[in-house]
Enzyme design. Structure first.
Site, PDB file in Angstrom:
ATOM      1  N   LYS A  45       0.813  -1.212   0.000  1.00  0.00           N
ATOM      2  CA  LYS A  45       0.000   0.000   0.000  1.00  0.00           C
ATOM      3  C   LYS A  45       0.845   1.258   0.000  1.00  0.00           C
ATOM      4  O   LYS A  45       0.324   2.362  -0.128  1.00  0.00           O
ATOM      5  CB  LYS A  45      -0.918   0.033   1.232  1.00  0.00           C
ATOM      6  CG  LYS A  45      -1.989  -1.037   1.267  1.00  0.00           C
ATOM      7  CD  LYS A  45      -2.868  -0.766   2.490  1.00  0.00           C
ATOM      8  CE  LYS A  45      -3.931  -1.759   2.675  1.00  0.00           C
ATOM      9  NZ  LYS A  45      -4.670  -1.544   3.935  1.00  0.00           N
ATOM     10  N   LYS A  47       2.071   2.573   2.430  1.00  0.00           N
ATOM     11  CA  LYS A  47       1.622   3.383   3.581  1.00  0.00           C
ATOM     12  C   LYS A  47       2.497   3.058   4.786  1.00  0.00           C
ATOM     13  O   LYS A  47       2.698   1.897   5.120  1.00  0.00           O
ATOM     14  CB  LYS A  47       0.161   3.025   3.954  1.00  0.00           C
ATOM     15  CG  LYS A  47      -0.888   3.735   3.100  1.00  0.00           C
ATOM     16  CD  LYS A  47      -2.310   3.175   3.224  1.00  0.00           C
ATOM     17  CE  LYS A  47      -3.019   3.319   4.497  1.00  0.00           C
ATOM     18  NZ  LYS A  47      -4.480   3.050   4.386  1.00  0.00           N
TER      19      LYS A  47
HETATM   20  N1  C2G Z   1     -13.218   4.554   6.270  1.00  0.00           N
HETATM   21  C1  C2G Z   1     -14.423   5.261   6.383  1.00  0.00           C
HETATM   22  N2  C2G Z   1     -14.401   6.579   6.657  1.00  0.00           N
HETATM   23  C2  C2G Z   1     -13.221   7.240   6.823  1.00  0.00           C
HETATM   24  C3  C2G Z   1     -11.995   6.537   6.717  1.00  0.00           C
HETATM   25  C4  C2G Z   1     -12.015   5.173   6.437  1.00  0.00           C
HETATM   26  O1  C2G Z   1     -15.515   4.672   6.231  1.00  0.00           O
HETATM   27  N3  C2G Z   1     -13.242   8.561   7.107  1.00  0.00           N
HETATM   28  C5  C2G Z   1     -13.280   3.116   5.959  1.00  0.00           C
HETATM   29  C6  C2G Z   1     -12.564   2.756   4.660  1.00  0.00           C
HETATM   30  O2  C2G Z   1     -13.420   2.963   3.552  1.00  0.00           O
HETATM   31  C7  C2G Z   1     -12.249   1.276   4.880  1.00  0.00           C
HETATM   32  C8  C2G Z   1     -12.044   1.194   6.398  1.00  0.00           C
HETATM   33  O3  C2G Z   1     -12.624   2.387   6.967  1.00  0.00           O
HETATM   34  O4  C2G Z   1     -13.372   0.467   4.517  1.00  0.00           O
HETATM   35  C9  C2G Z   1     -10.582   1.127   6.776  1.00  0.00           C
HETATM   36  O5  C2G Z   1      -9.940   2.237   6.201  1.00  0.00           O
HETATM   37  P1  C2G Z   1      -8.332   2.158   5.989  1.00  0.00           P
HETATM   38  O6  C2G Z   1      -7.695   1.757   7.253  1.00  0.00           O
HETATM   39  O7  C2G Z   1      -7.906   3.405   5.282  1.00  0.00           O
HETATM   40  O8  C2G Z   1      -8.222   0.905   5.000  1.00  0.00           O
HETATM   41  P2  C2G Z   1      -7.608   0.869   3.533  1.00  0.00           P
HETATM   42  O9  C2G Z   1      -6.245   1.472   3.542  1.00  0.00           O
HETATM   43  O10 C2G Z   1      -8.638   1.385   2.623  1.00  0.00           O
HETATM   44  O11 C2G Z   1      -7.370  -0.708   3.341  1.00  0.00           O
HETATM   45  O12 C2G Z   1      -7.680  -4.922   1.229  1.00  0.00           O
HETATM   46  C10 C2G Z   1      -8.388  -3.743   1.568  1.00  0.00           C
HETATM   47  C11 C2G Z   1      -7.483  -2.769   2.277  1.00  0.00           C
HETATM   48  O13 C2G Z   1      -6.869  -3.383   3.381  1.00  0.00           O
HETATM   49  C12 C2G Z   1      -8.271  -1.541   2.727  1.00  0.00           C
END
Ligand code: C2G
Length: 132
Positions: A45, A47
């Site tokens: 990612k 990240k």
């Molecule tokens: N999310 C949300 N609102 C936000 C931030 C995040 O609804 N303000 C949701 C994202 O859409 C996701 C979940 O919270 O469904 C986790 O977000 P992240 O930790 O940023 O996950 P991500 O990097 O999108 O990783 O294989 C899939 C990946 O692991 C997803």
């Protein structure tokens, strides 16, 4: 027993994450979270995670919406997880809309929930930068 599964990094756990998990859990009887490992975040990612995996896992396990946390180490593991845990519903925030529709071929319902606006781990990190 309706099983819901979702995946994410959940770094600097915030309200948007908790609302996602709460809504996902409400769709069934148990919620499994595939939590991205630190390595997966770095390599796949691009990240950097501020909070190491074990602490992110511990935080999630404290939430009443979360029933089980499993490590996410590859993009491809979702299909085998869905079969292994007999998941009925796959949930992601709608920033992923369309990206996982193929999983419905496994008989799982794919649901994209609206993201919570205005909050994200990156805005929190940026805010922390302002106060240093
Ligand atoms: N999310 C949300 N609102 C936000 C931030 C995040 O609804 N303000 C949701 C994202 O859409 C996701 C979940 O919270 O469904 C986790 O977000 P992240 O930790 O940023 O996950 P991500 O990097 O999108 O990783 O294989 C899939 C990946 O692991 C997803």
């Amino acid at each position: 027993m309706k099983t819901v599964i979702t995946y994410g990094t959940f770094d600097l756990l915030h309200y948007g994450h908790v609302l996602l998990l709460k809504r996902a859990r409400a769709l069934g009887d148990r919620l499994i979270v595939g939590l991205s490992t630190d390595e997966f975040n770095e390599k796949e990612k691009g990240k950097h995670t501020y909070i190491p995996y074990e602490q992110r896992k511990e935080l999630l396990c404290e939430l009443k919406s979360v029933d089980l946390v499993i490590p996410e180490t590859t993009w491809e593991q979702k299909a085998e997880d869905i079969v292994k845990y007999n998941a009925d519903i796959f949930v992601m925030g709608d920033d992923w809309k369309g990206k996982f529709d193929f999983l419905s071929e496994l008989g799982v319902e794919v649901v994209y929930l609206p993201r919570t606006p205005e909050i994200s781990s990156s805005t929190i990190k940026a805010g922390m930068g302002d106060h240093n």
